[in-house]
Design a protein around this motif. Structure first.
Motif, short mmCIF file in Angstrom:
data_model
loop_
_atom_site.label_atom_id
_atom_site.label_comp_id
_atom_site.label_asym_id
_atom_site.label_seq_id
_atom_site.Cartn_x
_atom_site.Cartn_y
_atom_site.Cartn_z
N LEU A 77 0.82 -1.21 0.00
CA LEU A 77 0.00 0.00 0.00
C LEU A 77 0.86 1.26 0.00
O LEU A 77 0.39 2.33 -0.41
CB LEU A 77 -0.94 0.00 1.21
N GLU A 78 2.08 1.15 0.48
CA GLU A 78 3.01 2.29 0.43
C GLU A 78 3.77 2.31 -0.89
O GLU A 78 4.02 3.37 -1.46
CB GLU A 78 4.00 2.21 1.60
N LEU A 83 -2.88 1.14 -5.48
CA LEU A 83 -3.61 0.25 -4.57
C LEU A 83 -4.19 1.07 -3.42
O LEU A 83 -3.53 1.97 -2.91
CB LEU A 83 -2.68 -0.82 -4.01
N TRP A 84 -5.39 0.72 -3.01
CA TRP A 84 -5.95 1.43 -1.85
C TRP A 84 -6.44 0.49 -0.75
O TRP A 84 -6.83 0.96 0.31
CB TRP A 84 -7.03 2.41 -2.26
N CYS A 85 -6.38 -0.82 -0.98
CA CYS A 85 -6.77 -1.72 0.10
C CYS A 85 -6.21 -3.12 -0.14
O CYS A 85 -5.87 -3.49 -1.26
CB CYS A 85 -8.28 -1.78 0.27
N VAL A 86 -6.12 -3.86 0.95
CA VAL A 86 -5.84 -5.30 0.91
C VAL A 86 -7.03 -5.97 1.58
O VAL A 86 -7.33 -5.70 2.74
CB VAL A 86 -4.55 -5.66 1.66
N THR A 120 -4.47 2.21 4.51
CA THR A 120 -3.54 3.04 5.26
C THR A 120 -4.29 4.10 6.05
O THR A 120 -5.46 4.41 5.77
CB THR A 120 -2.55 3.75 4.31
N ARG A 121 -3.61 4.65 7.02
CA ARG A 121 -4.17 5.77 7.78
C ARG A 121 -4.51 6.93 6.85
O ARG A 121 -5.53 7.59 7.01
CB ARG A 121 -3.15 6.21 8.84
#
Length: 203
Positions: A77-78, A83-86, A120-121
């Motif tokens: 994600l970094e 990508l915005w989610c797993v 992510t946060r």
């Protein structure tokens, strides 16, 4: 210290049940395995904020390697801003549709899978101000939220729907015909790790 105490009503005795929790406990219930689910409402320390958010539902069961699955894939994600989610869920995860031994096979998907997922946060801070009161999974699939980004999802789900998930707008039909038939990872001790045998495919 974030902790939970147990009160025995008959005797009035108070005992320590759990301590040194990573967040502030908010709600507790028994699981189907004789253990307990504890909701954590906030991180324990504002000076060390969490870098990730995992969203789950109270009618799900989880695989033993769920958190190692998330931990090992968090770096993606970094590394990849597309990508915005797993997600821990495969919407097509019925036994006849999957390779039952491909527990490290992953897919990139335009479709938001839901049912236990990590972001992510930074992404949470983007979504939280406009988070809907209901039907958030459909809301997440709208172009205004997705913005062309994709999710990682597994070949074999890391979460499954319990019988508590029978209730819903379909009156239990969707659970009987679909959700209850999903296969998810149950092999205790077979923890997920990223290696040369891990495959990420386009879905």
């Amino acid at each position: 210290m974030a902790r939970i105490k147990k009160l025995t009503i008959a005797s009035g005795k108070i005992e320590m049940f759990a301590f040194n929790l990573p967040g502030l406990p908010d709600n507790i219930r028994r699981s189907g395995r004789g253990t307990y689910w504890v909701g954590l409402a906030a991180t324990r320390s504002a000076t060390h904020p969490s870098t990730s958010v995992i969203i789950t539902e109270d009618d799900l069961d989880i695989a033993p390697d769920l958190f190692s699955y998330f931990l090992n894939l968090r770096y993606l994600l970094e590394k990849d801003k597309t990508l915005w989610c797993v997600s821990a869920w495969n919407d097509n995860g019925k036994p006849g549709n999957i390779d039952r031994i491909a527990n490290t096979k992953l897919y990139r998907s335009d479709f938001f899978p839901g049912l236990e997922w990590m972001m992510t946060r930074r992404t949470w801070q983007e979504l939280e101000p406009k988070w809907p009161g209901g039907f958030w999974d459909d809301w997440m699939r709208e172009p205004e939220q997705r913005k062309g980004r994709q999710c990682i999802r597994p070949e074999i789900s890391r979460t499954g729907m319990t019988k508590d998930g029978r209730k819903g707008v379909s009156g239990g039909r969707f659970f009987r015909n679909h959700l209850s038939k999903m296969l998810y990872q149950l092999h205790i001790g077979n923890l997920f790790s990223v290696s040369s045998n891990t495959h990420i495919l386009l879905s």
